[in-house]
Design an enzyme around this catalytic site. Sequence first.
Site, PDB file in Angstrom:
ATOM      1  N   THR A  40       0.250  -1.320   0.062  1.00 22.68           N
ATOM      2  CA  THR A  40       0.177  -0.211  -0.294  1.00 22.68           C
ATOM      3  C   THR A  40       0.963   1.399   0.441  1.00 22.68           C
ATOM      4  O   THR A  40       1.466   1.955   1.050  1.00 22.68           O
ATOM      5  CB  THR A  40      -1.089   0.316   1.314  1.00 22.68           C
ATOM      6  OG1 THR A  40      -1.803  -1.120   0.924  1.00 22.68           O
ATOM      7  CG2 THR A  40      -2.033   1.548   1.273  1.00 22.68           C
ATOM      8  N   ASP A  56      -4.152   2.889  -3.553  1.00 26.38           N
ATOM      9  CA  ASP A  56      -3.048   2.380  -4.522  1.00 26.38           C
ATOM     10  C   ASP A  56      -4.394   1.072  -5.316  1.00 26.38           C
ATOM     11  O   ASP A  56      -4.861   1.126  -4.089  1.00 26.38           O
ATOM     12  CB  ASP A  56      -1.573   2.389  -4.878  1.00 26.38           C
ATOM     13  CG  ASP A  56      -1.246   1.061  -3.851  1.00 26.38           C
ATOM     14  OD1 ASP A  56      -0.850  -0.752  -3.960  1.00 26.38           O
ATOM     15  OD2 ASP A  56      -1.584   1.565  -2.640  1.00 26.38           O
ATOM     16  N   ARG A  58      -3.414  -2.385  -4.519  1.00 27.39           N
ATOM     17  CA  ARG A  58      -2.378  -4.116  -4.982  1.00 27.39           C
ATOM     18  C   ARG A  58      -2.964  -4.808  -3.334  1.00 27.39           C
ATOM     19  O   ARG A  58      -2.069  -3.553  -2.768  1.00 27.39           O
ATOM     20  CB  ARG A  58      -1.006  -3.852  -4.993  1.00 27.39           C
ATOM     21  CG  ARG A  58      -0.185  -5.384  -5.571  1.00 27.39           C
ATOM     22  CD  ARG A  58       0.767  -4.767  -5.875  1.00 27.39           C
ATOM     23  NE  ARG A  58       1.983  -4.672  -7.035  1.00 27.39           N
ATOM     24  CZ  ARG A  58       2.629  -4.288  -7.269  1.00 27.39           C
ATOM     25  NH1 ARG A  58       3.763  -4.868  -6.973  1.00 27.39           N
ATOM     26  NH2 ARG A  58       3.142  -4.291  -9.312  1.00 27.39           N
ATOM     27  N   LYS A  72      -9.147  -0.398  -1.554  1.00 28.36           N
ATOM     28  CA  LYS A  72      -8.723   0.080  -0.015  1.00 28.36           C
ATOM     29  C   LYS A  72      -9.152   1.140   0.358  1.00 28.36           C
ATOM     30  O   LYS A  72      -8.873   1.667   1.891  1.00 28.36           O
ATOM     31  CB  LYS A  72      -7.658   1.164  -0.060  1.00 28.36           C
ATOM     32  CG  LYS A  72      -6.466  -0.877  -0.797  1.00 28.36           C
ATOM     33  CD  LYS A  72      -5.158  -0.426  -0.386  1.00 28.36           C
ATOM     34  CE  LYS A  72      -4.343  -1.090  -0.976  1.00 28.36           C
ATOM     35  NZ  LYS A  72      -3.340  -1.338  -1.523  1.00 28.36           N
ATOM     36  N   GLY A  86      -2.265  -2.178   6.165  1.00 27.76           N
ATOM     37  CA  GLY A  86      -1.789  -3.314   6.674  1.00 27.76           C
ATOM     38  C   GLY A  86      -2.804  -4.822   6.678  1.00 27.76           C
ATOM     39  O   GLY A  86      -2.747  -4.995   5.534  1.00 27.76           O
ATOM     40  N   SER A 168       3.532   0.730   2.796  1.00 32.65           N
ATOM     41  CA  SER A 168       5.037   1.114   2.907  1.00 32.65           C
ATOM     42  C   SER A 168       5.698   1.825   1.861  1.00 32.65           C
ATOM     43  O   SER A 168       6.391   2.256   1.945  1.00 32.65           O
ATOM     44  CB  SER A 168       5.395  -0.665   2.316  1.00 32.65           C
ATOM     45  OG  SER A 168       4.126  -0.835   0.707  1.00 32.65           O
ATOM     46  N   ASP A 205       7.565   1.139  -5.418  1.00 31.88           N
ATOM     47  CA  ASP A 205       7.126   0.796  -3.721  1.00 31.88           C
ATOM     48  C   ASP A 205       6.633  -0.761  -4.493  1.00 31.88           C
ATOM     49  O   ASP A 205       6.144  -1.101  -5.104  1.00 31.88           O
ATOM     50  CB  ASP A 205       6.456   0.908  -2.733  1.00 31.88           C
ATOM     51  CG  ASP A 205       6.241   0.558  -1.794  1.00 31.88           C
ATOM     52  OD1 ASP A 205       4.521   0.307  -1.873  1.00 31.88           O
ATOM     53  OD2 ASP A 205       6.412  -0.658  -1.423  1.00 31.88           O
ATOM     54  N   SER A 208       2.817  -1.592  -3.204  1.00 31.99           N
ATOM     55  CA  SER A 208       2.063  -0.756  -4.248  1.00 31.99           C
ATOM     56  C   SER A 208       1.712  -1.250  -5.971  1.00 31.99           C
ATOM     57  O   SER A 208       3.721  -1.441  -6.064  1.00 31.99           O
ATOM     58  CB  SER A 208       2.022   0.354  -3.819  1.00 31.99           C
ATOM     59  OG  SER A 208       2.248   0.852  -2.751  1.00 31.99           O
TER      60      SER A 208
END
Lengths: 270, 235
Positions: A40, A56, A58, A72, A86, A168, A205, A208
């Site tokens: 995330t 995002d 994923r 999300k 999380g 992240s 990242d 994500s």
Amino acid sequence: MTKTAIDLPPKGGFSFDLCRRNAFLESQGAKMPKFRKTGTTIVGLVFKDGVILGADTRATEGEIVCDKNCEKIHYLAPNIYCCGAGTAADTENVTDMVSSQLELHRYATSRESRVVTALTMLKSHLFGYQGKVSAALVLGGVDVTGPHLHAVYPHGSTDTLPFATMGSGSLAAMAVFESRFKEGMTKEQGIEVVCAAICAGIFNDLGSGSNVDLCVITKGGKEYLRNYQQPNPRSYTHSKGYHFTTILSSKIRSLRNHVRVVEGDAMEEE
Amino acid sequence: MGDSQYSFSLTTFSPSGKLVQIEYALTAVSAGQTSLGIKASNGVVIATEKKLPSILVDENSVHKIQLLTPNIGVAYSGMGPDSRVLVRKSRKQAQQYKRLYNEPIPLSQLVRETAVVMQEFTQSGGVRPFGVSLLVAGFDDNGPQLYQVDPSGSYFSWKASAIGKNVSNAKTFLEKRYTDDMELEDAIHTAILTLKEGFEGQISGKNIEIGIVDASRKFRVLTPAEVDDYLAEVE
């Protein structure tokens, strides 16, 4: 009758009953299950007329992407939304529970829900579970007291900010915000900055990826922009689609020749 | 409640086979202010008298018709405080249903769960039956529906019903006026006329409350100004 027992308030908080057993099993070599996390990048930003939330799409299970287009940004109230990072189950269920509690509160008070109410309910719950509920949230909304944006951490602490990032990909997104955020941006400017921040997370990242979801909340209402940007289209599918050849030959065999139908009694039931 | 000294039920059978406490509860309901409901082809209307005990009471603070879910509302006749307990429980049950099944609770289910609660209070230790009858109105996948729940816990679906004072006159009036293909607007006018029949004093938007739910599935209580408009139409 059990129903007449005094209604005790639910004890809540983490139950440590099984921790010894789990530690023992792990020491014996049993593997702890991997749970689905939203690696995330989630962000929130306060602009002139309200709040913009971005995320995002994923979801990962260890090293595997288990959902390329998950949602999300969760609904809490008609004027309050919450991005979750999380453990996916934790964020979804915690936001669901608080959304239910907020609805009951709205009926009891006949008033629009306030962001601080949602914030207090979330942080009390998370604190009670001592960080075991792994939910890092960006909570945003507009109520009678104005636009509000908060970051909520798994242990129950909160920050109140004009712009926030979690997950992240938060460092990549925060770098974009720190250089481009200005107070009192218009909706278009705000959306541009939020998209840039999420895209920074998506491309830099590993946790994500995929698309950008947005939610713009103002006094007048909300705009849930699912998949506002899709910077990762699937470019490898066959452009002409798949088609199958005409039938070359067909062979039909009657099963009657192989199956004998015999009259008999119904099966006895014990 | 739940104390060992009161683990026996206060509602016990009479020799004639009646539960006298429930009969008395129904009497309490009949002494309460009139409420009525009418199911139309495209919605439901519930209405209640809102006679305040004194002119000094701030009528804006009194809400007799309450929301249980976005598409279900309830009116009562009888003891107000008892109805508050039931409203609170029903709202919570609706939320629990939604969390468990991820769909809004159907009206018949919510009514049944409320009725179960009311029945429990007629067969538990140390408690008395609720002194209210409820008229629950809503619009869900099965269309517009109107239910009445009594202190005994029995519930029925009605095309039109009245509870509280003046029930027999109101019901006779409704029986004459009700038609199966009635629309919501006609139902609201009929509801007002029925309330007017037994009303003591001058009827206005300040001393009655009307709640409606139509095909948009949003239950709402009409503002006093809207009620006054309907009253003017009825004149």
